[in-house]
Design an enzyme around this catalytic site. Sequence first.
Site, mmCIF file in Angstrom:
data_model
loop_
_atom_site.group_PDB
_atom_site.id
_atom_site.type_symbol
_atom_site.label_atom_id
_atom_site.label_comp_id
_atom_site.label_asym_id
_atom_site.label_seq_id
_atom_site.Cartn_x
_atom_site.Cartn_y
_atom_site.Cartn_z
ATOM 1 N N PRO A 74 0.827 -1.216 0.000
ATOM 2 C CA PRO A 74 0.000 0.000 0.000
ATOM 3 C C PRO A 74 0.857 1.259 0.000
ATOM 4 C CG PRO A 74 0.057 -0.971 2.200
ATOM 5 C CD PRO A 74 0.759 -1.935 1.281
ATOM 6 N N THR A 75 0.621 2.123 -0.951
ATOM 7 C CA THR A 75 1.309 3.419 -0.987
ATOM 8 C C THR A 75 0.270 4.499 -1.244
ATOM 9 O OG1 THR A 75 1.846 2.929 -3.292
ATOM 10 C CG2 THR A 75 3.616 2.652 -1.694
ATOM 11 N N GLN A 129 -6.006 -1.581 3.025
ATOM 12 C CA GLN A 129 -5.144 -1.273 4.183
ATOM 13 C C GLN A 129 -5.754 -0.132 4.978
ATOM 14 O OE1 GLN A 129 -2.990 1.815 4.045
ATOM 15 N NE2 GLN A 129 -2.627 1.469 6.234
ATOM 16 N N SER A 247 7.614 -5.631 7.977
ATOM 17 C CA SER A 247 7.813 -4.371 7.257
ATOM 18 C C SER A 247 8.229 -3.292 8.229
ATOM 19 C CB SER A 247 6.490 -3.963 6.580
ATOM 20 O OG SER A 247 6.566 -2.656 6.044
ATOM 21 N N HIS A 249 7.860 -0.142 6.988
ATOM 22 C CA HIS A 249 7.191 0.962 6.288
ATOM 23 C C HIS A 249 8.158 1.626 5.293
ATOM 24 C CE1 HIS A 249 3.281 3.234 7.025
ATOM 25 N NE2 HIS A 249 3.830 3.949 6.059
ATOM 26 N N ARG A 284 14.072 -5.167 -5.086
ATOM 27 C CA ARG A 284 14.325 -4.437 -6.339
ATOM 28 C C ARG A 284 14.653 -5.345 -7.525
ATOM 29 N NH1 ARG A 284 12.110 -1.584 -3.476
ATOM 30 N NH2 ARG A 284 12.765 0.387 -2.577
ATOM 31 N N GLY A 303 6.861 -1.314 -2.975
ATOM 32 C CA GLY A 303 6.238 -0.006 -2.809
ATOM 33 C C GLY A 303 6.732 0.974 -3.853
HETATM 34 C C1 FMN Z 1 5.109 7.000 -0.907
HETATM 35 C C2 FMN Z 1 4.789 5.915 0.059
HETATM 36 C C3 FMN Z 1 3.567 5.896 0.676
HETATM 37 C C4 FMN Z 1 3.240 4.880 1.577
HETATM 38 N N1 FMN Z 1 2.002 4.848 2.131
HETATM 39 C C5 FMN Z 1 1.668 3.839 2.954
HETATM 40 C C6 FMN Z 1 0.370 3.765 3.501
HETATM 41 O O1 FMN Z 1 -0.491 4.618 3.240
HETATM 42 N N2 FMN Z 1 0.091 2.724 4.314
HETATM 43 C C7 FMN Z 1 1.013 1.759 4.607
HETATM 44 O O2 FMN Z 1 0.719 0.825 5.369
HETATM 45 N N3 FMN Z 1 2.257 1.797 4.092
HETATM 46 C C8 FMN Z 1 2.595 2.812 3.277
HETATM 47 N N4 FMN Z 1 3.850 2.830 2.738
HETATM 48 C C9 FMN Z 1 4.803 1.736 3.015
HETATM 49 C C10 FMN Z 1 4.689 0.626 1.955
HETATM 50 O O3 FMN Z 1 3.495 -0.098 2.112
HETATM 51 C C11 FMN Z 1 5.828 -0.399 2.074
HETATM 52 O O4 FMN Z 1 5.922 -0.856 3.386
HETATM 53 C C12 FMN Z 1 7.187 0.136 1.612
HETATM 54 O O5 FMN Z 1 7.073 1.086 0.595
HETATM 55 C C13 FMN Z 1 8.029 -1.031 1.122
HETATM 56 O O6 FMN Z 1 9.290 -0.629 0.818
HETATM 57 P P1 FMN Z 1 9.823 -0.336 -0.688
HETATM 58 O O7 FMN Z 1 9.283 1.006 -1.061
HETATM 59 O O8 FMN Z 1 11.292 -0.359 -0.469
HETATM 60 O O9 FMN Z 1 9.352 -1.435 -1.604
HETATM 61 C C14 FMN Z 1 4.194 3.867 1.850
HETATM 62 C C15 FMN Z 1 5.429 3.889 1.223
HETATM 63 C C16 FMN Z 1 5.741 4.893 0.333
HETATM 64 C C17 FMN Z 1 7.075 4.873 -0.359
HETATM 65 C C1 COI Z 2 -0.478 9.565 4.298
HETATM 66 C C2 COI Z 2 0.289 8.476 4.984
HETATM 67 C C3 COI Z 2 -0.655 7.593 5.677
HETATM 68 C C4 COI Z 2 1.128 7.749 3.982
HETATM 69 C C5 COI Z 2 2.251 6.942 4.549
HETATM 70 O O1 COI Z 2 2.072 5.997 5.258
HETATM 71 C C6 COI Z 2 3.610 7.283 4.171
HETATM 72 O O2 COI Z 2 3.805 8.303 3.497
HETATM 73 O O3 COI Z 2 4.534 6.539 4.539
#
Ligand code: FMN
Ligand code: COI
Length: 356
Positions: A74-75, A129, A247, A249, A284, A303
């Site tokens: 989820p992003t 999510q 994770s 995040h 990656r 992500g």
């Molecule tokens: C721009 C961005 C927004 C994200 N938003 C959320 C979110 O809204 N909720 C959440 O559980 N994780 C969020 N994440 C974390 C991702 O779900 C994930 O854990 C992470 O991006 C994985 O790492 P990677 O970017 O190296 O693949 C976000 C990550 C990024 C980069």
């Molecule tokens: C708006 C946020 C909930 C998004 C997030 O989890 C993040 O940017 O890592």
Amino acid sequence: MTLRALHDAARKTLDPVHYDYVAGGADEERVLSANESAFDRYLLLPRILCGSETRDTTVRLPGARRAAPVFVAPTAFHRLMHPDGERATARAAAAEGAVLVTGTAATTAVDAVVAAAREAAPDPAVWFQLYLHPRREVTEALVRRAEQAGCTALVVTVDSAVFGRHTRDLRNGFTDLPPGHAAENMRDLPGAPPGTLTDIPMSAAPTWRDFAELARMTALPVLVKGILHPADARLALGHGASGVIVSNHGGRQCDAVPAALDCLPAVVDAVAGRTPVLMDGGVRRGSDIAVALALGATAVGVGRPVMWGLAAEGEAGVRAVLATLRDEYDHTLALCGGRRNADLTKDMVVRRGETR
Ligand SMILES: Cc1cc2nc3c(=O)[nH]c(=O)nc-3n(C[C@H](O)[C@H](O)[C@H](O)COP(=O)(O)O)c2cc1C
Ligand SMILES: CC(C)CC(=O)C(=O)O
């Protein structure tokens, strides 16, 4: 296009502030870089003369029939990446047979996301999510929204008691979405005037009791995202979780935790096969998927690569990311003598500089 080329193309097209929002991590971005470099410390030790011309790389996940071993983590805010936003991501994930985790921070409402996925495949898997809201009725409204939209599982993110300090966003003054974009799933929730948005909850108040209550309020499988400690993986199972996602995040919350990959083996041991263990952070290339699966992951999430694909080429770009990862993974599996994911076992992973 390689993932690297898609990243470079995305960087060229995006507003630098939006690029930084996605690329960045918390504080000194130590965990952000650790997630990727962790994969450089593990190497594969192939087996020979036991392979097959064709390989089965599908996995069974809660709320997904035969899925690719790579899911879309989820992003937030896909419409910042491309005007087609989450709809494009949904069509791409469905076409590639990958689970899409959409969520509370999507800039497209969940029913429209599921509808877009169904345009691309008859039986797509879209998970929703959310965060536990301190007010139960808000959490419940989000659960019902996801159920009615046709989501097949829920993902509760538990690593965000407070919002991470995103250094680049603080420097760039990126605090609000530009006009015309909103977290649409947060509209019209209980306790807010019609048409208005409720803030995405970041709260330290929720407990395992609240999680268990959520798991009881729905028939959907519920996964917990943001597990690093093996004891929490056991607690998740004890409170009704159907899966855990290791994770940090993407290095955007606590900047003093281990790389996600390094937390995986202990969580896999703690869960001991009772539910799937997923992981995300730093994946990656196809061999990264092979390493994570050999260490016991059922599937891995991506992500940022998906965001770069989306920004660079919309739906086609996300498809390219998912197809490339799958092809590279299948290729690695063949080179390791595997026929199916389960053929990758712990003994086939060694630390750099060590052999068995
Ligand atoms: C721009 C961005 C927004 C994200 N938003 C959320 C979110 O809204 N909720 C959440 O559980 N994780 C969020 N994440 C974390 C991702 O779900 C994930 O854990 C992470 O991006 C994985 O790492 P990677 O970017 O190296 O693949 C976000 C990550 C990024 C980069
Ligand atoms: C708006 C946020 C909930 C998004 C997030 O989890 C993040 O940017 O890592």
